[in-house]
Design a protein around this motif. Structure first.
Motif, PDB file in Angstrom:
ATOM      1  N   GLU A 122       0.812  -1.214   0.000  1.00 37.22           N
ATOM      2  CA  GLU A 122       0.000   0.000   0.000  1.00 37.22           C
ATOM      3  C   GLU A 122       0.850   1.271   0.000  1.00 37.22           C
ATOM      4  O   GLU A 122       0.353   2.351  -0.285  1.00 37.22           O
ATOM      5  CB  GLU A 122      -0.951  -0.016   1.206  1.00 37.22           C
ATOM      6  N   TYR A 125       3.572   1.403  -5.539  1.00 38.85           N
ATOM      7  CA  TYR A 125       2.653   1.168  -6.664  1.00 38.85           C
ATOM      8  C   TYR A 125       3.408   0.437  -7.767  1.00 38.85           C
ATOM      9  O   TYR A 125       4.623   0.590  -7.912  1.00 38.85           O
ATOM     10  CB  TYR A 125       2.070   2.502  -7.173  1.00 38.85           C
ATOM     11  N   ARG A 193       7.676  -2.583  -7.834  1.00 40.63           N
ATOM     12  CA  ARG A 193       6.933  -1.426  -7.348  1.00 40.63           C
ATOM     13  C   ARG A 193       7.866  -0.305  -6.913  1.00 40.63           C
ATOM     14  O   ARG A 193       8.966  -0.578  -6.426  1.00 40.63           O
ATOM     15  CB  ARG A 193       6.040  -1.832  -6.148  1.00 40.63           C
ATOM     16  N   ARG A 196       5.648   5.263  -3.067  1.00 41.41           N
ATOM     17  CA  ARG A 196       4.795   6.426  -3.310  1.00 41.41           C
ATOM     18  C   ARG A 196       5.427   7.645  -2.645  1.00 41.41           C
ATOM     19  O   ARG A 196       5.946   7.530  -1.533  1.00 41.41           O
ATOM     20  CB  ARG A 196       3.412   6.221  -2.676  1.00 41.41           C
ATOM     21  N   ALA A 205      -3.691   4.279  -7.440  1.00 40.26           N
ATOM     22  CA  ALA A 205      -2.388   3.973  -8.048  1.00 40.26           C
ATOM     23  C   ALA A 205      -2.333   4.377  -9.517  1.00 40.26           C
ATOM     24  O   ALA A 205      -1.325   4.893  -9.994  1.00 40.26           O
ATOM     25  CB  ALA A 205      -2.098   2.489  -7.887  1.00 40.26           C
ATOM     26  N   TRP A 206      -3.433   4.153 -10.234  1.00 39.31           N
ATOM     27  CA  TRP A 206      -3.396   4.398 -11.684  1.00 39.31           C
ATOM     28  C   TRP A 206      -3.243   5.870 -12.037  1.00 39.31           C
ATOM     29  O   TRP A 206      -3.005   6.217 -13.187  1.00 39.31           O
ATOM     30  CB  TRP A 206      -4.645   3.817 -12.365  1.00 39.31           C
ATOM     31  N   TYR A 211       2.739   4.453 -13.228  1.00 37.05           N
ATOM     32  CA  TYR A 211       1.929   3.271 -12.887  1.00 37.05           C
ATOM     33  C   TYR A 211       1.643   2.443 -14.139  1.00 37.05           C
ATOM     34  O   TYR A 211       1.368   2.987 -15.219  1.00 37.05           O
ATOM     35  CB  TYR A 211       0.584   3.693 -12.263  1.00 37.05           C
ATOM     36  N   ASN A 213      -0.235  -1.669 -14.912  1.00 38.49           N
ATOM     37  CA  ASN A 213      -0.599  -3.009 -14.428  1.00 38.49           C
ATOM     38  C   ASN A 213      -0.219  -4.078 -15.450  1.00 38.49           C
ATOM     39  O   ASN A 213      -0.628  -5.218 -15.337  1.00 38.49           O
ATOM     40  CB  ASN A 213      -2.093  -3.085 -14.089  1.00 38.49           C
TER      41      ASN A 213
END
Lengths: 391, 238
Positions: A122, A125, A193, A196, A205-206, A211, A213
């Motif tokens: 958390e 990212y 990752r 942040r 995150a996006w 970022y 995925n």
């Protein structure tokens, strides 16, 4: 790593006089590449000398230390569910007479108590898999299991990884070149990752630059190779590839030696069956699974290249790898305790065990993860059943 | 050395019982009686029983204030567009995040795998002190998914302070009144789509989630203190 005194303001752990920018991120990355070394907690000249860490502690410490030394903001989410971040703005350690360094170390220990390989997901990212975004200072996360710091991205696309482990201790960090598919992410909580920035702590995150995925679409088995392919500037030669796979097996066996020795030393100290918590700390269940996977990787590589084995210039290494992975014949005691040329493993003072024999013992189920057993049983020299409970 | 054992044992019971109550369709009353039944039948140490009973009673107390928790995070018009883009349940029947998850679960059949990642319980001790309990699964080397627990008090800045003394823990938990629960769970479904869900809930209502299957990836995020979600369809294979 050394440091001069940093001034804390109005009781904060340190004052953020600077801000994270692409330039400071690049400097952080270079600092990790050059300063974040395996002996960062064991070298008496290191600023972080004598600090106890487990895997997540080390990763948080890397980011927090650079932030502290460069007066940058640092913040992570409160894992207990509060809406306020845990940050360098905290004033809890604002006691009279406390030095800035001591305040920072108290803060680190606090972060260590709260953080884990779950919470770090958390506070980071997932990034695009290219050389712009996968950088030294990022982490490779096996969610809820383990976290590695990325120390360098080699020209071949291999990641130079560095990590602490459990139990929390002052230790030299383990180093590895790249990883096997057991580390491949199962979902968006893991993978490669970046930390942040504090301003992005509660941003979806996006919406954070960098970022992506996409890495979660890689098939798990192919993830390590696809990451390598995306990051490579030069192609690995077959010899390089073989050496890297071989060295990875060798390193993991050596790590197991350290881990078993830690367990033996602890067992001798307490002189009783380990309780559940101690058992968890000192058994090698996951480590042994990982090691088996590394042996399997090497074996698959050797099998797939056997037909074209003439391409290997380092014939001695090729032959050794074949022997380690393919040879099922038991050696004589004299042979098995003679270290191979490219990997010497001394599992107890004055005694070596070659990699072929380690693999063979794994195959035969002779090696045990039970931390209550003595050294010879842990390495399969002798068969022994523990009378202590397993947890 | 007894403290971690007691906590782990208790939390194992509590977490297992509390887990997934919403998706499993178990109401709070049933859950409370299940907890009490399990606690009374168990062979837990007295301190552990006190712990579990305290949380159970706190859980009952939380039920009384359920109405204000149960509204859930609303699905905005923008979120509806994103849901539609990813082929997820949308429309007038989908009013909250919970509706999205329930719709998805219905379409996907029975979950093959369910796992608690972490749970936070915020409560007040009888003397009015704010306390928090965090339970999480730890797969660090050797731990194999063991449930671990930590109790916290709060400092002047409202930040957690780990409690280490057993006496403090017992005192905190006896007659505790829970006012907030948060949890993160993961669910994996099988054929045909291989959907995986990672869901964060507060007081039993979905606040954030990630959904991924063979054809799409979708995320919704609700920041702490906010009552509106930000959702995005992050990929659709057509």
């Amino acid at each position: 790593m050394s440091a001069t005194s940093i001034s804390g303001a109005y009781g904060a752990v340190w004052e953020s006089r600077n801000q994270w920018t692409p330039e400071t991120e690049a400097k952080y990355s270079e600092w990790v590449r050059t300063q974040w070394n395996a002996d960062v907690f064991t070298n008496p000249n290191s600023f972080l000398y004598n600090l106890q860490t487990d895997c997540a502690d080390a990763a948080y410490t890397m980011r927090a230390t650079y932030s502290y030394l460069n007066q940058l903001p640092f913040a992570v989410r409160d894992p207990s569910g509060g809406s306020k971040p845990i940050s360098n703005e905290m004033t809890r350690w604002d006691h009279q007479g406390i030095s800035d360094k001591d305040k920072f170390f108290e803060f680190l220990k606090y972060i260590h108590n709260l953080g884990s390989s779950t919470t770090i997901s958390e506070d980071t990212y997932p990034v695009e898999i290219n050389r712009n975004w996968v950088r030294a200072g990022d982490v490779l996360l096996r969610y809820t299991h383990h976290v590695y710091e990325i120390k360098d991205v080699r020209n071949t696309g291999l990641l130079h990884l560095i990590a602490s482990t459990v139990p929390r201790a002052v230790r030299k960090l383990n180093e590895n070149l790249h990883f096997n598919s057991s580390v491949s992410p199962l979902d968006e909580n893991g993978g490669i990752r970046a930390f942040r920035e504090p301003k992005d702590l509660f941003t979806p995150a996006w919406k954070i630059t960098g970022y992506s995925n996409e890495q979660f679409k890689f098939p798990r088995e192919d993830y390590p190779d696809l990451v390598k392919a995306r990051l490579s500037l030069v192609k690995e030669t077959p010899d390089d590839e073989l050496r890297n796979l071989y060295e990875r097996v060798c390193r993991k066996v050596k790590e197991r030696v350290d881990s078993v020795n830690e367990a033996i030393a602890y067992q001798e100290k307490v002189n009783r069956c380990m309780n559940a918590s101690e058992f968890d700390d000192y058994s090698t269940t996951s480590r042994d699974q990982d090691l088996r996977a590394e042996f399997q990787n090497l074996k698959s590589f050797v099998a797939s290249r056997n037909a074209s084995r003439n391409q290997f210039r380092n014939v001695a290494l090729w032959n050794e790898a074949v022997k380690v992975t393919m040879d099922q014949k038991p050696d004589s005691t004299a042979q098995m305790t003679k270290s191979f040329q490219f990997c010497a493993v001394n599992y107890k003072s004055g005694f070596a065990l070659n990699l072929k024999e380690v693999r063979r013992r794994f195959d035969l189920g002779l090696i045990t993860d039970d931390p209550n057993l003595k050294l010879e049983a842990r390495w399969g020299d002798e068969k022994a059943a523990s009378t202590c409970p397993r947890y | 050395m007894r403290m971690p054992l007691i906590f782990i044992f208790c939390c194992l019971v509590i977490a297992a019982l509390f887990f997934d109550r919403k998706l499993a369709g178990v109401d709070h009353k049933t859950m409370t009686s299940r907890i009490e039944e399990t606690v009374s039948k168990s062979e837990m140490l007295p301190e552990a029983k006190a712990f579990a009973q305290a949380v159970s009673s706190g859980y009952k107390n939380r039920d009384e204030g359920k109405s204000q928790d149960s509204a859930g995070i609303r699905v905005s018009a923008e979120n509806q567009v994103e849901l539609q883009r990813c082929g997820l349940p949308f429309g007038s029947d989908v009013k909250t995040m919970d509706d999205v998850i329930q719709g998805l679960s219905r379409e996907s059949g029975k979950a093959e795998k369910r796992a608690l990642i972490w749970r936070n319980v915020h409560f007040k001790s009888p003397d009015g002190e704010e306390r928090r309990l965090r339970v999480w699964r730890d797969f660090s080397i050797g731990l194999r998914g063991k449930l671990r627990a930590q109790l916290y008090t709060l400092d002047e800045e409202g930040l957690p302070v780990p409690l280490e003394q057993e006496q403090d823990a017992e005192k905190s938990l006896e007659g505790a009144k829970i006012h907030e629960t948060q949890e993160k769970v993961s669910l994996t479904f099988g054929e045909p789509k291989h959907l995986s869900l990672s869901i964060e809930m507060k007081n039993g209502s979905v606040r954030s989630f990630e959904a991924k299957d063979d054809s799409m990836a979708f995320q919704c995020f609700t920041a702490p203190g906010s009552e509106s979600a930000d959702c995005k369809c992050l990929g659709r294979a057509d």
